[in-house]
Design a protein around this motif. Structure first.
Motif, PDB file in Angstrom:
ATOM      1  N   PRO A  28       0.847  -1.195   0.000  1.00 35.68           N
ATOM      2  CA  PRO A  28       0.000   0.000   0.000  1.00 35.68           C
ATOM      3  C   PRO A  28       0.890   1.255   0.000  1.00 35.68           C
ATOM      4  O   PRO A  28       1.995   1.235   0.555  1.00 35.68           O
ATOM      5  CB  PRO A  28      -0.784  -0.107   1.310  1.00 35.68           C
ATOM      6  N   TYR A  29       0.389   2.325  -0.597  1.00 31.84           N
ATOM      7  CA  TYR A  29       1.175   3.559  -0.700  1.00 31.84           C
ATOM      8  C   TYR A  29       1.681   4.007   0.665  1.00 31.84           C
ATOM      9  O   TYR A  29       2.856   4.350   0.816  1.00 31.84           O
ATOM     10  CB  TYR A  29       0.337   4.671  -1.343  1.00 31.84           C
ATOM     11  N   LYS A  30       0.812   3.993   1.671  1.00 27.51           N
ATOM     12  CA  LYS A  30       1.190   4.449   3.008  1.00 27.51           C
ATOM     13  C   LYS A  30       2.343   3.623   3.578  1.00 27.51           C
ATOM     14  O   LYS A  30       3.284   4.164   4.159  1.00 27.51           O
ATOM     15  CB  LYS A  30      -0.016   4.391   3.943  1.00 27.51           C
ATOM     16  N   THR A  31       2.302   2.328   3.398  1.00 24.52           N
ATOM     17  CA  THR A  31       3.356   1.435   3.888  1.00 24.52           C
ATOM     18  C   THR A  31       4.674   1.720   3.181  1.00 24.52           C
ATOM     19  O   THR A  31       5.730   1.809   3.816  1.00 24.52           O
ATOM     20  CB  THR A  31       2.953  -0.037   3.679  1.00 24.52           C
ATOM     21  N   ALA A  32       4.613   1.868   1.873  1.00 30.05           N
ATOM     22  CA  ALA A  32       5.829   2.161   1.093  1.00 30.05           C
ATOM     23  C   ALA A  32       6.417   3.496   1.518  1.00 30.05           C
ATOM     24  O   ALA A  32       7.634   3.616   1.708  1.00 30.05           O
ATOM     25  CB  ALA A  32       5.508   2.159  -0.396  1.00 30.05           C
ATOM     26  N   ARG A  33       5.577   4.504   1.663  1.00 26.62           N
ATOM     27  CA  ARG A  33       6.037   5.839   2.047  1.00 26.62           C
ATOM     28  C   ARG A  33       6.678   5.821   3.424  1.00 26.62           C
ATOM     29  O   ARG A  33       7.722   6.420   3.644  1.00 26.62           O
ATOM     30  CB  ARG A  33       4.856   6.824   2.013  1.00 26.62           C
ATOM     31  N   GLN A  34       6.087   5.109   4.379  1.00 30.52           N
ATOM     32  CA  GLN A  34       6.646   5.015   5.724  1.00 30.52           C
ATOM     33  C   GLN A  34       7.992   4.290   5.714  1.00 30.52           C
ATOM     34  O   GLN A  34       8.930   4.714   6.392  1.00 30.52           O
ATOM     35  CB  GLN A  34       5.678   4.292   6.665  1.00 30.52           C
ATOM     36  N   THR A  35       8.082   3.227   4.945  1.00 26.66           N
ATOM     37  CA  THR A  35       9.343   2.485   4.854  1.00 26.66           C
ATOM     38  C   THR A  35      10.431   3.349   4.254  1.00 26.66           C
ATOM     39  O   THR A  35      11.552   3.429   4.785  1.00 26.66           O
ATOM     40  CB  THR A  35       9.144   1.206   4.005  1.00 26.66           C
ATOM     41  N   ILE A  36      10.125   4.041   3.168  1.00 25.37           N
ATOM     42  CA  ILE A  36      11.082   4.938   2.522  1.00 25.37           C
ATOM     43  C   ILE A  36      11.504   6.045   3.484  1.00 25.37           C
ATOM     44  O   ILE A  36      12.697   6.363   3.599  1.00 25.37           O
ATOM     45  CB  ILE A  36      10.467   5.544   1.235  1.00 25.37           C
ATOM     46  N   SER A  37      10.558   6.627   4.192  1.00 34.59           N
ATOM     47  CA  SER A  37      10.859   7.715   5.130  1.00 34.59           C
ATOM     48  C   SER A  37      11.814   7.259   6.226  1.00 34.59           C
ATOM     49  O   SER A  37      12.776   7.956   6.548  1.00 34.59           O
ATOM     50  CB  SER A  37       9.580   8.254   5.767  1.00 34.59           C
ATOM     51  N   ARG A  38      11.553   6.086   6.787  1.00 36.04           N
ATOM     52  CA  ARG A  38      12.437   5.564   7.846  1.00 36.04           C
ATOM     53  C   ARG A  38      13.840   5.294   7.315  1.00 36.04           C
ATOM     54  O   ARG A  38      14.834   5.571   7.989  1.00 36.04           O
ATOM     55  CB  ARG A  38      11.847   4.304   8.447  1.00 36.04           C
ATOM     56  N   LEU A  39      13.918   4.749   6.111  1.00 37.29           N
ATOM     57  CA  LEU A  39      15.228   4.467   5.526  1.00 37.29           C
ATOM     58  C   LEU A  39      15.986   5.749   5.211  1.00 37.29           C
ATOM     59  O   LEU A  39      17.213   5.799   5.352  1.00 37.29           O
ATOM     60  CB  LEU A  39      15.080   3.595   4.286  1.00 37.29           C
ATOM     61  N   LEU A  40      15.289   6.782   4.786  1.00 31.96           N
ATOM     62  CA  LEU A  40      15.928   8.081   4.548  1.00 31.96           C
ATOM     63  C   LEU A  40      16.452   8.668   5.853  1.00 31.96           C
ATOM     64  O   LEU A  40      17.584   9.168   5.913  1.00 31.96           O
ATOM     65  CB  LEU A  40      14.944   9.070   3.917  1.00 31.96           C
ATOM     66  N   GLU A  41      15.634   8.622   6.903  1.00 31.66           N
ATOM     67  CA  GLU A  41      16.021   9.167   8.205  1.00 31.66           C
ATOM     68  C   GLU A  41      17.259   8.487   8.770  1.00 31.66           C
ATOM     69  O   GLU A  41      18.080   9.137   9.426  1.00 31.66           O
ATOM     70  CB  GLU A  41      14.872   9.021   9.201  1.00 31.66           C
ATOM     71  N   THR A  42      17.396   7.205   8.533  1.00 26.70           N
ATOM     72  CA  THR A  42      18.529   6.453   9.078  1.00 26.70           C
ATOM     73  C   THR A  42      19.730   6.427   8.147  1.00 26.70           C
ATOM     74  O   THR A  42      20.762   5.845   8.478  1.00 26.70           O
ATOM     75  CB  THR A  42      18.112   5.012   9.427  1.00 26.70           C
ATOM     76  N   GLY A  43      19.597   7.034   6.972  1.00 27.79           N
ATOM     77  CA  GLY A  43      20.722   7.124   6.056  1.00 27.79           C
ATOM     78  C   GLY A  43      20.992   5.885   5.225  1.00 27.79           C
ATOM     79  O   GLY A  43      22.055   5.756   4.628  1.00 27.79           O
ATOM     80  N   HIS A  44      20.038   4.965   5.167  1.00 31.55           N
ATOM     81  CA  HIS A  44      20.238   3.752   4.379  1.00 31.55           C
ATOM     82  C   HIS A  44      19.997   3.966   2.887  1.00 31.55           C
ATOM     83  O   HIS A  44      20.474   3.183   2.066  1.00 31.55           O
ATOM     84  CB  HIS A  44      19.322   2.636   4.882  1.00 31.55           C
ATOM     85  N   ILE A  45      19.193   4.978   2.564  1.00 35.04           N
ATOM     86  CA  ILE A  45      18.912   5.283   1.168  1.00 35.04           C
ATOM     87  C   ILE A  45      19.075   6.786   0.945  1.00 35.04           C
ATOM     88  O   ILE A  45      19.211   7.548   1.903  1.00 35.04           O
ATOM     89  CB  ILE A  45      17.504   4.817   0.730  1.00 35.04           C
ATOM     90  N   TYR A  46      19.046   7.208  -0.306  1.00 33.87           N
ATOM     91  CA  TYR A  46      19.177   8.622  -0.645  1.00 33.87           C
ATOM     92  C   TYR A  46      18.070   9.034  -1.608  1.00 33.87           C
ATOM     93  O   TYR A  46      17.383   8.200  -2.185  1.00 33.87           O
ATOM     94  CB  TYR A  46      20.549   8.904  -1.264  1.00 33.87           C
ATOM     95  N   TYR A  47      17.912  10.332  -1.746  1.00 35.44           N
ATOM     96  CA  TYR A  47      16.933  10.900  -2.664  1.00 35.44           C
ATOM     97  C   TYR A  47      17.654  11.829  -3.612  1.00 35.44           C
ATOM     98  O   TYR A  47      18.427  12.689  -3.172  1.00 35.44           O
ATOM     99  CB  TYR A  47      15.863  11.665  -1.878  1.00 35.44           C
ATOM    100  N   LEU A  48      17.420  11.662  -4.912  1.00 42.17           N
ATOM    101  CA  LEU A  48      18.033  12.526  -5.927  1.00 42.17           C
ATOM    102  C   LEU A  48      16.939  13.266  -6.680  1.00 42.17           C
ATOM    103  O   LEU A  48      15.924  12.668  -7.039  1.00 42.17           O
ATOM    104  CB  LEU A  48      18.826  11.700  -6.942  1.00 42.17           C
ATOM    105  N   GLY A  49      17.178  14.529  -6.955  1.00 44.91           N
ATOM    106  CA  GLY A  49      16.220  15.293  -7.743  1.00 44.91           C
ATOM    107  C   GLY A  49      15.390  16.213  -6.888  1.00 44.91           C
ATOM    108  O   GLY A  49      15.598  16.336  -5.684  1.00 44.91           O
ATOM    109  N   GLU A  50      14.448  16.841  -7.555  1.00 47.26           N
ATOM    110  CA  GLU A  50      13.559  17.758  -6.861  1.00 47.26           C
ATOM    111  C   GLU A  50      12.202  17.109  -6.673  1.00 47.26           C
ATOM    112  O   GLU A  50      11.700  16.418  -7.557  1.00 47.26           O
ATOM    113  CB  GLU A  50      13.422  19.046  -7.673  1.00 47.26           C
TER     114      GLU A  50
END
Length: 59
Positions: A28-50
């Motif tokens: 579900p979108y909410k689950t994916a968004r929460q997982t991505i957010s947690r991974l960003l906060e902990t530095g496991h993933i990055y975001y490129l672009g605007e």
């Protein structure tokens, strides 16, 4: 396999926009968004672009 682990492994294959990440995982979108957010906060993933047209990737 945890969602965290699955997300990191998927993003190691190549950067994805959130929309494609949701389509591939089937989560579900909410689950994916929460997982991505947690991974960003902990530095496991990055975001490129605007926002909202960037992509997420893993180191």
């Amino acid at each position: 396999m945890t969602r965290r682990h699955a997300a990191i492994q998927l993003l190691r294959l190549g950067p994805l926009p959130l929309r494609e990440f949701v389509e591939i995982t089937g989560w579900p979108y909410k689950t994916a968004r929460q997982t991505i957010s947690r991974l960003l906060e902990t530095g496991h993933i990055y975001y490129l672009g605007e926002r909202p047209h960037g992509v997420y990737g893993a180191y």
